[in-house]
Design a protein around this motif. Sequence first.
Motif, PDB file in Angstrom:
ATOM      1  N   GLY A 143      12.231  10.775  -8.094  1.00 17.75           N
ATOM      2  CA  GLY A 143      11.158  10.993  -7.136  1.00 17.75           C
ATOM      3  C   GLY A 143      10.879   9.828  -6.227  1.00 17.75           C
ATOM      4  N   LEU A 144      11.637   8.743  -6.369  1.00 20.03           N
ATOM      5  CA  LEU A 144      11.358   7.546  -5.593  1.00 20.03           C
ATOM      6  C   LEU A 144      12.283   7.435  -4.392  1.00 20.03           C
ATOM      7  CD1 LEU A 144      10.860   4.890  -8.425  1.00 20.03           C
ATOM      8  CD2 LEU A 144       9.137   6.289  -7.271  1.00 20.03           C
ATOM      9  N   PRO A 145      11.755   7.071  -3.213  1.00 21.07           N
ATOM     10  CA  PRO A 145      12.618   6.854  -2.049  1.00 21.07           C
ATOM     11  C   PRO A 145      13.497   5.629  -2.254  1.00 21.07           C
ATOM     12  CG  PRO A 145      10.358   6.219  -1.547  1.00 21.07           C
ATOM     13  CD  PRO A 145      10.330   6.873  -2.891  1.00 21.07           C
ATOM     14  N   VAL A 146      14.726   5.703  -1.738  1.00 20.80           N
ATOM     15  CA  VAL A 146      15.688   4.613  -1.893  1.00 20.80           C
ATOM     16  C   VAL A 146      16.197   4.192  -0.524  1.00 20.80           C
ATOM     17  CG1 VAL A 146      17.926   3.933  -2.832  1.00 20.80           C
ATOM     18  CG2 VAL A 146      16.392   5.389  -4.194  1.00 20.80           C
ATOM     19  N   GLU A 147      16.168   2.876  -0.265  1.00 19.91           N
ATOM     20  CA  GLU A 147      16.820   2.289   0.895  1.00 19.91           C
ATOM     21  C   GLU A 147      18.157   1.744   0.403  1.00 19.91           C
ATOM     22  OE1 GLU A 147      15.898   1.778   4.205  1.00 19.91           O
ATOM     23  OE2 GLU A 147      14.180   3.117   3.941  1.00 19.91           O
TER      24      GLU A 147
END
Length: 322
Positions: free
Chosen positions: A83-87
Amino acid sequence: MTTDHPAQPAHRKDANGNDGLARLLDHVANLPPVRAAIVHPCDALSLAAALDVRDAGLVEPVLVAPRARLEAAAEEAGLDISGLPVEDVPHSHAAAVRAAGLARDGEVEVIIKGSLHSDELMSAVVASASGLRTKRRVSHCFVIQTPHYPRPFLVTDAAVNLAPDLLQKADIVQNAIDLARVLGIALPKVAILAAVETVNPSMQATLDAAALCKMADRGQITGGVLDGPLAFDNAVSMEAAKTKGISSPVAGQADILVVPDLESGNMLAKQLIFMGQAASAGIVLGAKVPVVLTSRADPRESRMASCAIALMLAHHYRQSPP
């Protein structure tokens, strides 16, 4: 390893029986979380910490790291980061640069160190191209609570500036005063530490201490009450100060301890933590966003408290940008 419950700090109290770090989390409970860049969290500890502070409602993590390494670390530790955004970036240096860019562009309001080295992260933060520098020198503050002192206090700088000169120390003092005021200390008492409490031309720390106090008299440092040079015992013990015949509004009741250099400060802070039953949090000030420099040796309560302070600062910076 799971983080399926809101984190709470261990209950360590000061000499008056107050749990300042628990009160800190209570104080920020009504503040909405801010987006935070978690820089290169490519191990189980860093990923678990990111989920921990998310579940506690302190920050909304943005993971800045090589996606493949993140997913491998999460799978190995049994952590769900779906559920976490990743760069997605190629390596740790690129992660630090990208996190600084996200902060510069207002896409995150806090930077949190993951599994890369502190120097690598801070080099990207203070680089002229980062857009995060202010007129102030970047410095680090430990917020420490020990059962041997009646209230939490700050130690600075024990993590960033190796051997600061007088003007750099002035910024270090001002950063610490500003943090203390955000933490609710209306007029912080600042002790400029040295080995002795008298000015000695052979000891640069005593000359700097005297100059800093005069700078405060002239309005070059504002918002606090300064005294120094003070030896450590005189700064924290009223009895020691009276024995030495020191009459001072700071001696024996300091809110901020300003150390001569990083080596002395680092040893002082770690002695308090590992031998003085102290709880601690840490934050980097002087940039346009707060930076949390966690260590692999930091306990969970320290990470939580550090992020709580970062949350307070981020909201403060919305109204009063550094």
